[in-house]
Design a protein around this motif. Structure first.
Motif, PDB file in Angstrom:
ATOM      1  N   GLU A 169       0.586  -1.333   0.042  1.00  0.00           N
ATOM      2  CA  GLU A 169      -0.232  -0.478   0.175  1.00  0.00           C
ATOM      3  C   GLU A 169       1.222   1.493   0.092  1.00  0.00           C
ATOM      4  O   GLU A 169       0.486   1.979  -0.681  1.00  0.00           O
ATOM      5  CB  GLU A 169      -0.980   0.101   1.248  1.00  0.00           C
ATOM      6  CG  GLU A 169      -2.535   0.746   1.067  1.00  0.00           C
ATOM      7  CD  GLU A 169      -3.182   0.295   2.463  1.00  0.00           C
ATOM      8  OE1 GLU A 169      -3.956   1.228   2.881  1.00  0.00           O
ATOM      9  OE2 GLU A 169      -2.870  -1.037   2.774  1.00  0.00           O
ATOM     10  N   ILE A 170       2.059   1.347   0.617  1.00  0.00           N
ATOM     11  CA  ILE A 170       3.518   2.085   0.217  1.00  0.00           C
ATOM     12  C   ILE A 170       4.332   1.895  -0.473  1.00  0.00           C
ATOM     13  O   ILE A 170       4.877   0.180   0.102  1.00  0.00           O
ATOM     14  CB  ILE A 170       3.805   2.386   2.235  1.00  0.00           C
ATOM     15  CG1 ILE A 170       2.633   3.157   3.178  1.00  0.00           C
ATOM     16  CG2 ILE A 170       5.052   3.986   1.377  1.00  0.00           C
ATOM     17  CD1 ILE A 170       2.977   3.298   4.053  1.00  0.00           C
ATOM     18  N   THR A 171       3.942   2.180  -1.204  1.00  0.00           N
ATOM     19  CA  THR A 171       4.782   2.276  -2.581  1.00  0.00           C
ATOM     20  C   THR A 171       6.159   3.828  -3.193  1.00  0.00           C
ATOM     21  O   THR A 171       6.909   3.448  -3.802  1.00  0.00           O
ATOM     22  CB  THR A 171       4.121   2.072  -3.807  1.00  0.00           C
ATOM     23  OG1 THR A 171       3.770   3.171  -4.139  1.00  0.00           O
ATOM     24  CG2 THR A 171       3.623   0.758  -3.594  1.00  0.00           C
ATOM     25  N   ASP A 172       5.998   4.055  -1.562  1.00  0.00           N
ATOM     26  CA  ASP A 172       6.716   5.627  -1.340  1.00  0.00           C
ATOM     27  C   ASP A 172       8.510   5.652  -2.227  1.00  0.00           C
ATOM     28  O   ASP A 172       8.036   5.471  -0.240  1.00  0.00           O
ATOM     29  CB  ASP A 172       6.434   6.736  -1.249  1.00  0.00           C
ATOM     30  CG  ASP A 172       6.959   8.473  -1.754  1.00  0.00           C
ATOM     31  OD1 ASP A 172       7.012   8.724  -2.467  1.00  0.00           O
ATOM     32  OD2 ASP A 172       7.583   8.411  -0.237  1.00  0.00           O
ATOM     33  N   ALA A 173       9.225   5.626  -2.388  1.00  0.00           N
ATOM     34  CA  ALA A 173      10.257   5.383  -2.364  1.00  0.00           C
ATOM     35  C   ALA A 173      11.152   6.061  -1.343  1.00  0.00           C
ATOM     36  O   ALA A 173      11.797   5.759  -0.519  1.00  0.00           O
ATOM     37  CB  ALA A 173      11.177   5.567  -3.254  1.00  0.00           C
ATOM     38  N   LYS A 174      10.831   6.874  -1.210  1.00  0.00           N
ATOM     39  CA  LYS A 174      11.467   8.325  -0.135  1.00  0.00           C
ATOM     40  C   LYS A 174      10.721   8.069   1.261  1.00  0.00           C
ATOM     41  O   LYS A 174      11.851   7.756   1.947  1.00  0.00           O
ATOM     42  CB  LYS A 174      10.959   9.437  -0.551  1.00  0.00           C
ATOM     43  CG  LYS A 174       9.522  10.067  -0.045  1.00  0.00           C
ATOM     44  CD  LYS A 174       9.372  11.735  -1.042  1.00  0.00           C
ATOM     45  CE  LYS A 174       8.237  12.660  -1.111  1.00  0.00           C
ATOM     46  NZ  LYS A 174       7.264  11.397  -1.972  1.00  0.00           N
ATOM     47  N   THR A 175       9.714   7.845   1.607  1.00  0.00           N
ATOM     48  CA  THR A 175       9.086   6.993   2.865  1.00  0.00           C
ATOM     49  C   THR A 175       9.703   6.160   3.516  1.00  0.00           C
ATOM     50  O   THR A 175       9.846   6.011   4.639  1.00  0.00           O
ATOM     51  CB  THR A 175       7.805   7.043   2.567  1.00  0.00           C
ATOM     52  OG1 THR A 175       6.520   8.271   1.927  1.00  0.00           O
ATOM     53  CG2 THR A 175       6.495   6.782   3.595  1.00  0.00           C
ATOM     54  N   ILE A 176       9.565   4.788   1.510  1.00  0.00           N
ATOM     55  CA  ILE A 176       9.984   3.617   2.616  1.00  0.00           C
ATOM     56  C   ILE A 176      12.103   4.007   2.933  1.00  0.00           C
ATOM     57  O   ILE A 176      12.265   3.524   4.422  1.00  0.00           O
ATOM     58  CB  ILE A 176      10.624   2.851   1.743  1.00  0.00           C
ATOM     59  CG1 ILE A 176       9.000   2.206   1.153  1.00  0.00           C
ATOM     60  CG2 ILE A 176      10.969   1.282   2.285  1.00  0.00           C
ATOM     61  CD1 ILE A 176       8.340   1.535  -0.440  1.00  0.00           C
ATOM     62  N   ALA A 177      12.805   4.597   2.463  1.00  0.00           N
ATOM     63  CA  ALA A 177      14.127   5.179   2.792  1.00  0.00           C
ATOM     64  C   ALA A 177      13.844   5.961   4.092  1.00  0.00           C
ATOM     65  O   ALA A 177      14.738   5.588   4.299  1.00  0.00           O
ATOM     66  CB  ALA A 177      14.735   6.111   1.626  1.00  0.00           C
ATOM     67  N   CYS A 178      13.179   6.633   4.133  1.00  0.00           N
ATOM     68  CA  CYS A 178      13.351   7.478   5.483  1.00  0.00           C
ATOM     69  C   CYS A 178      13.076   6.699   6.265  1.00  0.00           C
ATOM     70  O   CYS A 178      13.585   6.532   7.467  1.00  0.00           O
ATOM     71  CB  CYS A 178      12.167   8.991   5.333  1.00  0.00           C
ATOM     72  SG  CYS A 178      12.450   9.939   6.655  1.00  0.00           S
ATOM     73  N   LEU A 179      11.854   6.161   6.450  1.00  0.00           N
ATOM     74  CA  LEU A 179      11.347   5.176   7.233  1.00  0.00           C
ATOM     75  C   LEU A 179      12.742   4.057   7.872  1.00  0.00           C
ATOM     76  O   LEU A 179      12.652   3.760   9.451  1.00  0.00           O
ATOM     77  CB  LEU A 179       9.955   3.861   7.377  1.00  0.00           C
ATOM     78  CG  LEU A 179       8.359   5.547   7.228  1.00  0.00           C
ATOM     79  CD1 LEU A 179       7.646   4.091   6.993  1.00  0.00           C
ATOM     80  CD2 LEU A 179       8.440   5.301   9.135  1.00  0.00           C
ATOM     81  N   SER A 180      12.563   3.289   6.639  1.00  0.00           N
ATOM     82  CA  SER A 180      14.102   2.797   7.095  1.00  0.00           C
ATOM     83  C   SER A 180      14.990   2.737   8.010  1.00  0.00           C
ATOM     84  O   SER A 180      15.853   2.441   8.669  1.00  0.00           O
ATOM     85  CB  SER A 180      14.494   1.618   5.768  1.00  0.00           C
ATOM     86  OG  SER A 180      13.290   1.436   5.471  1.00  0.00           O
TER      87      SER A 180
END
Length: 176
Positions: free
Chosen positions: A157-168
């Motif tokens: 449901e979340i595919t946005d790369a900047k979001t995934i990178a920042c959360l990680s």
């Protein structure tokens, strides 16, 4: 073969340009390369006092769909990176933060764009008011627990790369 030394701007939109220019590669080969020249952006992971993360559900015309993502935005003329993060957080979510912690940077589209995204964690949130969004922004503010957020990443449901990178990166650095 010797390429022309001129740099050609093909198109400009807001403060982003499409530029074609000759480049000499490390192996000595000369090519014409087209780059999206971007001033950079700040990405903000806002965490409230309950540990929930403030997100934006934003309609993205390029994809013709809504994306659940962290608030973020492009640097304006001569704007300091952290000031951009503060401005974008308030514009998009209606929150300000007492503390900003840098998580470094990511290069999201290095094959054809020079954009650097600067990642931040924002804590000590205070509700303010949302400023006027840009003309091309349609945004809904959403608050999710870390568990809900991670489940949305797992489910796709979340595919946005900047979001995934920042959360990680925030998780690896112990902020969440």
């Amino acid at each position: 073969m010797t390429l022309s030394s001129s740099r050609k701007t093909i198109h400009t939109w807001k403060n982003i340009s499409l530029v074609e220019e000759p480049v000499t590669l490390p192996n000595g080969k000369e090519i014409m390369h087209t780059t999206i020249v971007h001033p950079g952006a700040s990405v903000i992971l806002p965490i409230d006092t309950d540990g929930n993360i403030i997100m934006v559900n934003q309609f993205r015309p390029s994809l013709n769909k809504w994306l659940l993502e962290l608030p973020a935005g492009t640097l304006e003329d001569a704007e300091a990176i952290e000031e951009c993060a503060k401005r974008e957080l308030e514009e998009e979510t209606g929150y300000s933060a007492e503390q900003f912690f840098s998580l470094g940077q990511v290069t999201p589209l290095a094959g054809f764009c020079d954009e650097i995204q600067y990642l931040y964690v924002a804590k000590g949130l205070k509700k303010t008011c949302r400023y006027q969004c840009d003309d091309d922004e349609v945004i809904e503010v959403v608050s999710l627990s870390l568990q809900e957020l991670e489940q949305k990443m797992i489910s796709g449901e979340i595919t946005d790369a900047k979001t995934i990178a920042c959360l990680s990166k925030a998780k690896l650095c112990g902020y969440i």
